[in-house]
Design an enzyme around this catalytic site. Structure first.
Site, mmCIF file in Angstrom:
data_model
loop_
_atom_site.group_PDB
_atom_site.id
_atom_site.type_symbol
_atom_site.label_atom_id
_atom_site.label_comp_id
_atom_site.label_asym_id
_atom_site.label_seq_id
_atom_site.Cartn_x
_atom_site.Cartn_y
_atom_site.Cartn_z
ATOM 1 N N GLY A 11 61.424 -55.653 -6.747
ATOM 2 C CA GLY A 11 62.010 -55.696 -8.075
ATOM 3 C C GLY A 11 61.454 -56.787 -8.969
ATOM 4 O O GLY A 11 61.783 -56.834 -10.152
ATOM 5 N N CYS A 12 60.602 -57.642 -8.448
ATOM 6 C CA CYS A 12 60.032 -58.731 -9.247
ATOM 7 C C CYS A 12 58.965 -58.174 -10.182
ATOM 8 O O CYS A 12 57.991 -57.559 -9.744
ATOM 9 C CB CYS A 12 59.434 -59.796 -8.339
ATOM 10 S SG CYS A 12 58.567 -61.108 -9.237
ATOM 11 N N GLY A 13 59.138 -58.395 -11.478
ATOM 12 C CA GLY A 13 58.179 -57.914 -12.466
ATOM 13 C C GLY A 13 56.805 -58.543 -12.325
ATOM 14 O O GLY A 13 55.789 -57.890 -12.529
#
Length: 143
Positions: A11-13
Site C-alpha cells: 500500500g505504500c505509494g
C-alpha cells in the site's frame, strides 16, 4: 535484465513508484511484504550489517518522525531488536538480486547496480524513498 526480490510495505505509494520504475526498465519482481516476513536477526542483518545503524531506519515511520525512536541514539543491538519487533521501522524497500542486497531506493545507486531508465535514475533520493507526495502519513506509514 534482473529478477529482483522486492520487500515493500503493501500500500505504500513510494514503493509502488519504485516497482514501476523497475518494471519500466525491464526487470521482473518477486514482491514480498516487509511487514509479513518472519524476520530473524541473521536474515535482517544480511541487508543491514554493511550500513551504519542510522541508515537501518525508515525516517517516515511514525515512531521515528515523532522522536520516540531516534536512530542516532540507538546502538546496534537495540536497533536490531526494535526492527525485529516492529518491521515498519525498517528502511525500505529491501532489494535482492542473486546474493547482492540493497536497502532503500536511491535511483542513481539502483541504476548503477542493475539499470533504470535515464529519467528514473535522475530522480533524487528524497523523491524516491518514503511516502509518495501528497499521501497522508497514515496511508503509507501505518501497518
Amino acid at each position: 535484465m534482473s529478477h529482483i526480490v522486492f520487500f515493500e510495505k503493501p500500500g505504500c505509494g513510494g514503493n509502488a513508484k519504485q516497482k514501476q520504475w523497475l518494471l519500466d526498465a525491464g526487470h521482473t519482481l518477486d514482491v514480498r511484504s516487509l511487514l509479513a516476513e518472519p524476520w530473524t536477526a541473521d536474515a535482517l542483518l544480511a541487508w543491514l550489517a554493511p550500513l551504519p545503524v542510522v541508515d537501518w531506519f525508515n525516517r517516515a515511520a511514525p515512531r521515528v518522525k515523532s522522536g520516540e525512536v531516534v536512530p542516532e541514539d540507538v546502538d546496534r543491538d537495540t536497533a536490531l531488536a526494535l526492527l525485529l519487533a516492529e518491521p515498519l521501522l525498517i528502511r525500505r524497500p529491501l532489494l535482492q538480486v542473486g546474493d547482492e542486497r540493497k536497502v532503500g531506493f536511491d535511483p542513481a545507486v539502483v541504476d548503477a547496480w542493475i539499470g533504470l531508465d535515464r529519467h528514473a535514475a535522475q530522480r533524487s533520493r528524497a523523491q524516491s524513498e518514503g511516502c509518495a507526495a501528497g499521501m497522508s502519513e497514515g496511508g503509507c506509514a501505518a501497518p
